[in-house]
Design an enzyme around this catalytic site. Sequence first.
Site, PDB file in Angstrom:
ATOM      1  N   HIS A 249       0.950  -1.170  -0.019  1.00 17.34           N
ATOM      2  CA  HIS A 249      -0.042   0.055   0.037  1.00 17.34           C
ATOM      3  C   HIS A 249       0.914   1.277  -0.059  1.00 17.34           C
ATOM      4  O   HIS A 249       2.088   1.073   0.146  1.00 17.34           O
ATOM      5  CB  HIS A 249      -0.877   0.019   1.261  1.00 17.34           C
ATOM      6  CG  HIS A 249      -0.341   0.127   2.555  1.00 17.34           C
ATOM      7  ND1 HIS A 249       0.482  -0.971   3.013  1.00 17.34           N
ATOM      8  CD2 HIS A 249      -0.617   1.061   3.509  1.00 17.34           C
ATOM      9  CE1 HIS A 249       0.595  -0.602   4.155  1.00 17.34           C
ATOM     10  NE2 HIS A 249       0.380   0.601   4.357  1.00 17.34           N
TER      11      HIS A 249
ATOM     12  N   HIS B   5       1.276   3.933   1.911  1.00 17.56           N
ATOM     13  CA  HIS B   5       1.885   4.587   3.041  1.00 17.56           C
ATOM     14  C   HIS B   5       3.448   4.590   3.026  1.00 17.56           C
ATOM     15  O   HIS B   5       3.999   3.494   2.627  1.00 17.56           O
ATOM     16  CB  HIS B   5       1.377   3.912   4.601  1.00 17.56           C
ATOM     17  CG  HIS B   5      -0.058   4.327   4.807  1.00 17.56           C
ATOM     18  ND1 HIS B   5      -0.719   3.521   5.651  1.00 17.56           N
ATOM     19  CD2 HIS B   5      -0.676   5.215   4.709  1.00 17.56           C
ATOM     20  CE1 HIS B   5      -1.750   4.150   5.778  1.00 17.56           C
ATOM     21  NE2 HIS B   5      -1.797   5.427   5.150  1.00 17.56           N
TER      22      HIS B   5
ATOM     23  N   ASP C 168       6.130   4.379   4.891  1.00 15.17           N
ATOM     24  CA  ASP C 168       7.007   3.379   5.349  1.00 15.17           C
ATOM     25  C   ASP C 168       7.023   1.695   4.803  1.00 15.17           C
ATOM     26  O   ASP C 168       7.734   0.982   5.116  1.00 15.17           O
ATOM     27  CB  ASP C 168       6.610   3.151   6.904  1.00 15.17           C
ATOM     28  CG  ASP C 168       5.120   2.619   7.142  1.00 15.17           C
ATOM     29  OD1 ASP C 168       4.391   2.986   6.460  1.00 15.17           O
ATOM     30  OD2 ASP C 168       4.923   2.065   8.125  1.00 15.17           O
ATOM     31  N   HIS C 169       6.139   1.971   3.405  1.00 20.01           N
ATOM     32  CA  HIS C 169       5.971   0.563   2.827  1.00 20.01           C
ATOM     33  C   HIS C 169       6.526   0.877   1.564  1.00 20.01           C
ATOM     34  O   HIS C 169       6.578   0.014   0.590  1.00 20.01           O
ATOM     35  CB  HIS C 169       4.682   0.142   2.661  1.00 20.01           C
ATOM     36  CG  HIS C 169       4.114  -0.265   4.106  1.00 20.01           C
ATOM     37  ND1 HIS C 169       4.093  -1.758   4.638  1.00 20.01           N
ATOM     38  CD2 HIS C 169       3.957   0.197   5.260  1.00 20.01           C
ATOM     39  CE1 HIS C 169       3.815  -2.040   5.811  1.00 20.01           C
ATOM     40  NE2 HIS C 169       3.497  -0.590   6.065  1.00 20.01           N
TER      41      HIS C 169
ATOM     42  N   HIS D 167      -7.396  -1.629   5.535  1.00 24.05           N
ATOM     43  CA  HIS D 167      -6.452  -0.558   6.170  1.00 24.05           C
ATOM     44  C   HIS D 167      -7.199   0.861   6.074  1.00 24.05           C
ATOM     45  O   HIS D 167      -8.228   1.006   5.374  1.00 24.05           O
ATOM     46  CB  HIS D 167      -5.011  -0.632   5.597  1.00 24.05           C
ATOM     47  CG  HIS D 167      -4.154   0.209   6.511  1.00 24.05           C
ATOM     48  ND1 HIS D 167      -4.243   0.076   7.980  1.00 24.05           N
ATOM     49  CD2 HIS D 167      -3.012   0.597   6.008  1.00 24.05           C
ATOM     50  CE1 HIS D 167      -3.221   0.775   8.181  1.00 24.05           C
ATOM     51  NE2 HIS D 167      -2.378   1.093   7.279  1.00 24.05           N
TER      52      HIS D 167
ATOM     53  N   ASP E 161      -0.354  -3.730   5.773  1.00 25.29           N
ATOM     54  CA  ASP E 161      -0.996  -3.388   7.231  1.00 25.29           C
ATOM     55  C   ASP E 161      -2.512  -3.842   6.788  1.00 25.29           C
ATOM     56  O   ASP E 161      -3.151  -3.709   5.917  1.00 25.29           O
ATOM     57  CB  ASP E 161      -0.673  -1.853   7.586  1.00 25.29           C
ATOM     58  CG  ASP E 161       0.677  -1.368   7.687  1.00 25.29           C
ATOM     59  OD1 ASP E 161       1.739  -2.182   7.562  1.00 25.29           O
ATOM     60  OD2 ASP E 161       0.805  -0.139   7.534  1.00 25.29           O
TER      61      ASP E 161
ATOM     62  N   HIS F  75       6.165  -5.375  12.054  1.00 29.59           N
ATOM     63  CA  HIS F  75       5.561  -4.088  12.090  1.00 29.59           C
ATOM     64  C   HIS F  75       5.237  -3.543  13.328  1.00 29.59           C
ATOM     65  O   HIS F  75       4.126  -3.170  13.505  1.00 29.59           O
ATOM     66  CB  HIS F  75       4.277  -4.172  10.925  1.00 29.59           C
ATOM     67  CG  HIS F  75       4.023  -2.810  10.376  1.00 29.59           C
ATOM     68  ND1 HIS F  75       2.986  -2.070  11.052  1.00 29.59           N
ATOM     69  CD2 HIS F  75       4.330  -2.054   9.438  1.00 29.59           C
ATOM     70  CE1 HIS F  75       2.908  -0.976  10.429  1.00 29.59           C
ATOM     71  NE2 HIS F  75       3.823  -1.004   9.518  1.00 29.59           N
TER      72      HIS F  75
END
Lengths: 312, 312
Positions: free
Chosen positions: B71, B73, B75-76, B151, B221, B279
């Site tokens: 996805h 975000h 941090d990914h 999410h 997530d 995570h």
Amino acid sequence: MLIIHYQLSIEMKLTILGCYAATPRTITNPTAQVLEIKNHMFLIDCGEGTQVQLRKHKIKFSKINHIFISHLHGDHFYGLVGLISTFMLLNRENDLHVYGPKGIKEIILLQLRASGSFTGYNLYFHELTSEESEIVFEDEKVVVKTIPLKHRIYANGYLFQEKNIKRKLNLEAVEKYNIDTCYYQKLIYGGDFKLDDESIIPNHELTFDPEPEKSYAFCSDTVYNEAMIPDIQDIDVLYHETTFLDSESHLAEKTMHSTAIQAAKIAKLANVKTLIVGHYSTRYGSIEPFKSEAETIFNNVILGDDGKTIEL
Amino acid sequence: MLIIHYQLSIEMKLTILGCYAATPRTITNPTAQVLEIKNHMFLIDCGEGTQVQLRKHKIKFSKINHIFISHLHGDHFYGLVGLISTFMLLNRENDLHVYGPKGIKEIILLQLRASGSFTGYNLYFHELTSEESEIVFEDEKVVVKTIPLKHRIYANGYLFQEKNIKRKLNLEAVEKYNIDTCYYQKLIYGGDFKLDDESIIPNHELTFDPEPEKSYAFCSDTVYNEAMIPDIQDIDVLYHETTFLDSESHLAEKTMHSTAIQAAKIAKLANVKTLIVGHYSTRYGSIEPFKSEAETIFNNVILGDDGKTIEL
């Protein structure tokens, strides 16, 4: 002691977070610097991993309110969107100002929108397009101007200049008139002094002219370009990229980067006091030759390196 | 010895490059994993700094041909554009396939255009929009399917399944018929054997059924969501995000993440063999409680951690 404090407060401090070209590696970081000047903490460029470098060097994220991006090659700005996102997670409240080439706003906002994120703080973009030097930031203490660079894409260096308005006390004179220390601040900012008999001692009898303003120029990335010399004439410290050694000068020309010798020539022609070299190609095993080659042309060379702090 | 080699070749290896939530720090990394399966090297998610983690763990950049992004975000995926740029600098020639939510292509290409860069290799984006599980990659050895997650924004996990077509030799039988080792490969792939008298020994008399296919699911997530269970039923290894401990279950619900106990419930309901947790929110001083809390529900829990390699 008070006076010494005033003098210290005009010092500048540069922390080099990363000064290697191209890709981040386990042992080297792409370009990012923090310049502390007159209580400002300016971030200059923001390669991938800059936020981790900031943590490593214990630089308070909340003190960074202005970020200056030279150009849109990844090794100079791929860490920006992550830093802006981290500011959100840290519940930042201060405004953040980002200066950089046109296009930077769309790149950042597109990614924030994709993540469904909104900054809780005001995020201002100051997009640059001018081919001439221009003032991009100014307050009562500091002025920041662009330095147009010549690279494969639109690029600017930045000149940071102190605006020193604090005069130096003439200790002999203030003692002669028996002036109380509580008036010193007024004198330092140019005020006259009134004696008990109402007569006026003009400021210039009680103070000396201010220390010269300190100045720092960041010039990366750029090919050898004498056109920048008027913009950096007589400054204190010049960081000029030195991607290559002289043996690879053909690559410098081809990729529009500079050699250590070329950076030193610019420093000499511009009559700067100190040259910092950096933005090294990762092809070299040792960076020491960048200093020694530059020193064949120019005397006062500092070898930039990740984590190095330089008091200017 | 030959036969043992065949069995080894069906093993999977997972290297966790990063498994912490939110911002990269000096000691922890955002999400990225490398799954080695049937001679593929799949990169799953690509948080900022992933290319440095790849170098640190000596994973050959050129072997990565498929990148799966869960996805958008930061941090990914904030490390993706830098990795793609580094591939260019390394003169990559292989095609690169990126799988991820719709929007990822525009984000990457906008940045490459801004830097005046063009990849010398073919860069293919496979943008995902489906809310149902779908096959996104398949060849003769492996199939990769999405696992729709719940999410705050559109997100998919990925299920990686071996397609095992190699039968196991029945050593007693091949010795009985005195079959030369040069025929083993043919038998393993299902071929029959012809004796000197032209009579045929059918394959099923010389081999056993293949080892069961190995399977790995990456789910991060996501909030606790039993709807994913049919997609991961009976698989070997499940990586399920565990951002919070049970004491912060209210935060898990609010931010649409999971607790360690919730991940363990999913593992148990889906009857998976092994659960890897990860995570982790960076608020916790120790990650050990994630394992112990999960173990109150499910027996076989591996504590994911940066740099950990797990042979599946």
